[in-house]
Design a protein around this motif. Structure first.
Motif, short mmCIF file in Angstrom:
data_model
loop_
_atom_site.label_atom_id
_atom_site.label_comp_id
_atom_site.label_asym_id
_atom_site.label_seq_id
_atom_site.Cartn_x
_atom_site.Cartn_y
_atom_site.Cartn_z
N LEU A 84 -12.04 -8.04 2.68
CA LEU A 84 -13.20 -7.35 2.11
C LEU A 84 -12.85 -6.69 0.77
CD1 LEU A 84 -14.52 -5.54 5.33
CD2 LEU A 84 -15.23 -7.75 4.40
N ALA A 85 -11.61 -6.31 0.61
CA ALA A 85 -11.24 -5.59 -0.62
C ALA A 85 -9.74 -5.73 -0.86
CB ALA A 85 -11.61 -4.12 -0.50
N ARG A 86 -9.38 -5.59 -2.14
CA ARG A 86 -7.97 -5.56 -2.50
C ARG A 86 -7.71 -4.27 -3.25
NH1 ARG A 86 -5.41 -10.50 -2.13
NH2 ARG A 86 -4.16 -10.35 -4.03
N VAL A 87 -6.62 -3.66 -2.93
CA VAL A 87 -6.28 -2.33 -3.46
C VAL A 87 -4.86 -2.42 -4.02
CG1 VAL A 87 -5.88 0.09 -2.83
CG2 VAL A 87 -7.77 -1.17 -1.79
N SER A 88 -4.66 -1.82 -5.17
CA SER A 88 -3.30 -1.78 -5.73
C SER A 88 -2.83 -0.34 -5.78
CB SER A 88 -3.28 -2.42 -7.12
OG SER A 88 -4.09 -1.66 -8.00
N THR A 89 -1.53 -0.18 -5.74
CA THR A 89 -0.98 1.18 -5.80
C THR A 89 -0.85 1.65 -7.25
OG1 THR A 89 1.23 0.25 -5.63
CG2 THR A 89 0.21 1.07 -3.60
N GLU A 90 -0.91 0.69 -8.19
CA GLU A 90 -0.89 1.02 -9.62
C GLU A 90 -2.21 0.53 -10.23
OE1 GLU A 90 1.44 2.86 -10.77
OE2 GLU A 90 2.60 2.73 -8.91
N PRO A 91 -2.73 1.25 -11.21
CA PRO A 91 -4.08 0.91 -11.71
C PRO A 91 -4.17 -0.44 -12.41
CG PRO A 91 -3.11 2.68 -13.02
CD PRO A 91 -2.21 2.48 -11.86
N ASP A 92 -3.10 -0.88 -13.08
CA ASP A 92 -3.19 -2.10 -13.87
C ASP A 92 -2.35 -3.24 -13.30
OD1 ASP A 92 -0.87 -0.85 -14.29
OD2 ASP A 92 -0.97 -0.81 -16.48
N GLU A 93 -2.02 -3.14 -12.06
CA GLU A 93 -1.20 -4.16 -11.42
C GLU A 93 -2.00 -5.45 -11.25
OE1 GLU A 93 0.23 -2.31 -7.92
OE2 GLU A 93 1.25 -4.10 -7.19
N PRO A 94 -1.43 -6.63 -11.51
CA PRO A 94 -2.18 -7.87 -11.28
C PRO A 94 -2.55 -8.00 -9.80
CG PRO A 94 -0.18 -8.30 -12.55
CD PRO A 94 -0.10 -6.88 -12.10
N VAL A 95 -3.75 -8.56 -9.56
CA VAL A 95 -4.23 -8.63 -8.17
C VAL A 95 -4.31 -10.06 -7.65
CG1 VAL A 95 -5.51 -6.47 -8.23
CG2 VAL A 95 -6.62 -8.60 -8.95
N ASP A 96 -3.73 -11.00 -8.39
CA ASP A 96 -3.83 -12.39 -7.93
C ASP A 96 -2.67 -12.80 -7.04
OD1 ASP A 96 -2.11 -12.11 -9.99
OD2 ASP A 96 -2.90 -13.77 -11.20
N ALA A 97 -1.76 -11.93 -6.79
CA ALA A 97 -0.63 -12.25 -5.90
C ALA A 97 -1.04 -11.99 -4.44
CB ALA A 97 0.56 -11.38 -6.26
N PRO A 98 -0.30 -12.56 -3.49
CA PRO A 98 -0.59 -12.25 -2.08
C PRO A 98 -0.39 -10.76 -1.79
CG PRO A 98 0.89 -14.14 -2.27
CD PRO A 98 0.79 -13.54 -3.64
N ALA A 99 -1.19 -10.25 -0.85
CA ALA A 99 -1.08 -8.82 -0.51
C ALA A 99 0.23 -8.54 0.20
CB ALA A 99 -2.25 -8.42 0.37
N ASP A 100 0.76 -7.36 -0.06
CA ASP A 100 2.02 -6.97 0.58
C ASP A 100 1.79 -6.51 2.02
OD1 ASP A 100 4.07 -7.13 -1.66
OD2 ASP A 100 2.42 -6.01 -2.59
N ARG A 101 0.66 -5.88 2.26
CA ARG A 101 0.37 -5.38 3.61
C ARG A 101 -1.08 -4.92 3.66
NH1 ARG A 101 -0.07 0.04 3.38
NH2 ARG A 101 1.17 1.21 1.87
N PRO A 102 -1.59 -4.64 4.89
CA PRO A 102 -2.96 -4.12 5.00
C PRO A 102 -3.06 -2.68 4.47
CG PRO A 102 -2.18 -4.99 7.10
CD PRO A 102 -0.99 -4.90 6.20
N LEU A 103 -4.23 -2.34 3.97
CA LEU A 103 -4.52 -0.95 3.60
C LEU A 103 -4.56 -0.11 4.87
CD1 LEU A 103 -5.54 1.09 1.36
CD2 LEU A 103 -7.85 0.46 2.10
N ARG A 104 -3.95 1.05 4.82
CA ARG A 104 -4.00 1.92 6.00
C ARG A 104 -5.39 2.57 6.09
NH1 ARG A 104 1.57 3.65 4.14
NH2 ARG A 104 2.94 2.28 5.33
N LEU A 105 -5.98 2.43 7.26
CA LEU A 105 -7.37 2.86 7.46
C LEU A 105 -7.49 3.80 8.66
CD1 LEU A 105 -9.39 -0.48 7.34
CD2 LEU A 105 -9.51 1.37 5.67
#
Lengths: 123, 394
Positions: A84-105
């Motif tokens: 549903l969404a992709r989140v980065s820990t840095e504001p300008d980090e590229p988002v086309d790579a595979p996610a490292d882990r799920p967002l903690r919810l």
């Protein structure tokens, strides 16, 4: 680091969830405790029933980050595990790579409310 | 057996007798007794106690109810007030849409308590069971009883709705009917509107808590007074209901019931009603008025199914993310506050709490009440036992 928000498997019987309310916006800085989405789960969605087994949940961020992509709108029906969404820990980090882990919810059962997609009149 | 109703079963268009054998085995229906097809469904046969309509080839086990020395089947009688004669199904126990359905053992003429369920779906499953024929309830009942269930569609039976229903006069009924008829006179009215409006009018203009009952038993007819116990659902008490802008009456229609309405009824609900928010104190006052008023008039005592307050589905690390008061947002906090309100009420009034919350905690709410309302068979059986224990003490 890239994080993913997937449709959570809140209960084993669920196949999908309806997006009811979207609070977050793409580009937003997420803080711990920010509301992201409300969803509904209808365990009897395969056919119309006179009293469908529906429950509502709110998804809340448990970590900070930058909401880079949000692919959810009120009324969408999304399968469990859909991104549903992709989140980065840095504001300008590229988002086309595979996610490292799920967002903690945090997942909280909530009451239905008038802002929900299903509460609004439809033809 | 199904008969067209007449006095004394006023307005009841279905009367059935189910044979409940005392022994287990294989049922062999005598083919000569039935022509099959519609001849079986619609045929009329004189009731002759000597006729043999079926045999049971017994299994090894003895009588299922521990009754030795008798092979007579028990008779479970069922009667229903249909919402409409045309809304019918030709098979099963009390098929179709009934605004009121009831059942009782007909093989004794003993005094028996009457339980009236005006709850919503968490009560319906407990009372009517999986086939809606009261079978599980009467399997579990070890004493004579009459059990009555009233439809929770399309209006949900919350306390103010039930109280106003109980207090209405014929003039009130006429005013409600005139207003509803006006709404249905729109050119946009559809068949959905007419069915929805008719069902709603039937609910608004009749209080099941004022009903008395005719019971047919093997020894004759007996008249049963008002219900001794009335079962309600705490889950039916929403924090916001509707109030008619000019006539002032309360109404609650759940979203799935509203979907059954056509455009004319939806337009009427949107224009003629306004939201009426309710605090926990308001709900408590509504319950108090209902119990005091109905209790004084009929002597009925009340049972209320409380709410499951811990689902096991949640993952809340901190409540800081949620605005106060938490009970306005979080379903489980709201359920705990409602349950607490009910316990405080039970300290002041003659009220029995059917503890759904404790049963869910014991059996496992996630597995047995997955959506927070609709229960598994095991959970229903647990709650049914609790209800019957209260009924046995009355």
């Amino acid at each position: 680091m890239l994080l993913e928000l997937k449709t959570p498997q809140i209960m084993p019987e669920m196949k999908e969830a309806r997006i009811e309310t979207v609070y977050a916006r793409a580009g937003q800085a997420l803080k711990v405790g920010d509301r992201i989405l409300d969803v509904s789960i209808d365990l009897g969605s395969a056919f119309q029933q006179n009293c469908p087994p529906i429950s509502y949940y709110r998804l809340v961020a448990r970590e900070k980050g930058w909401l880079r992509e949000l692919n959810a709108a009120p009324g969408d029906l999304r399968a469990a595990g859909d991104v549903l969404a992709r989140v980065s820990t840095e504001p300008d980090e590229p988002v086309d790579a595979p996610a490292d882990r799920p967002l903690r919810l945090a997942t909280a059962g909530i009451l239905g409310h008038p802002m929900m997609w299903s509460a609004k009149p439809r033809p | 057996m199904r008969l067209l109703g007449a006095q004394p079963f006023a307005h009841e268009r279905a009367l059935q007798v189910a044979f409940a054998p005392r022994i287990g085995g294989t049922l062999r229906i005598n083919a000569a007794e039935s022509g099959g097809g519609f001849l079986t469904l619609l045929g009329v046969t004189d009731w002759n106690p000597g006729d043999v309509i079926a045999h049971i080839e017994p299994s090894e086990a003895g009588p299922v109810d521990g009754t030795a020395g008798t092979d007579a089947a028990r008779l479970l009688l069922l009667a229903g007030r249909r919402m409409s004669w045309a809304v019918d199904v030709d098979d099963g126990l009390l098929p179709g849409w009934h605004i009121r359905a009831r059942a009782w053992w007909g093989d004794t003429n003993d005094e028996r308590p009457t339980l009236l369920s005006v709850g919503f779906c968490d009560a319906t499953g407990v009372i009517r069971g999986e086939t809606a024929g009261f079978v599980e309830m009467f399997e579990a009942a070890t004493f004579p009883a009459q059990v009555v269930h009233v439809s929770e569609h399309p209006a949900t039976p919350c306390a103010p709705f039930l109280l106003e229903q109980f207090l209405r006069t014929p003039a009130d009924h006429a005013a409600i009917a005139a207003d509803l008829t006006q709404a249905l006179s729109s050119t946009a009215t559809t068949s959905d509107d007419l069915i929805f409006g008719g069902a709603l009018l039937a609910q608004l203009t009749h209080s099941p808590m004022r009903d008395t009952y005719d019971l047919l038993t093997s020894t004759g007819l007996r008249r049963q007074k008002h219900a001794d116990a009335i079962l309600l659902s705490l889950g039916a008490e929403a924090r916001s209901i509707l109030r008619h802008r000019t006539l002032g009456y309360s109404l609650q229609i759940l979203a799935h019931d509203l979907r059954a309405a056509g455009p004319a009824m939806r337009a009427w609900l949107a224009s003629s009603f306004e939201p009426a928010p309710r605090s926990f104190d308001d709900i408590r006052r509504d319950y108090t008025r209902l119990m005091d008023t109905v209790g004084a008039a009929t002597g009925a005592r009340f049972l209320i199914l409380n709410r499951m307050s811990t689902s096991g589905r949640e993952d809340i690390a901190s409540y800081a993310a949620f605005d106060a008061p938490l009970g306005d947002t979080l379903a489980n906090v709201a359920a705990k506050e409602m349950n607490l309100m009910l316990h405080e009420l039970a300290d002041e009034r003659d009220l029995f709490i059917v503890d759904v919350d404790a049963a869910a905690a014991d059996l496992g709410g996630a597995a047995h009440v997955p959506d927070g309302v609709h229960q598994s068979a095991a959970m229903q059986a647990r709650l049914r036992t609790s209800v019957l224990e209260v009924l046995a003490r009355l």
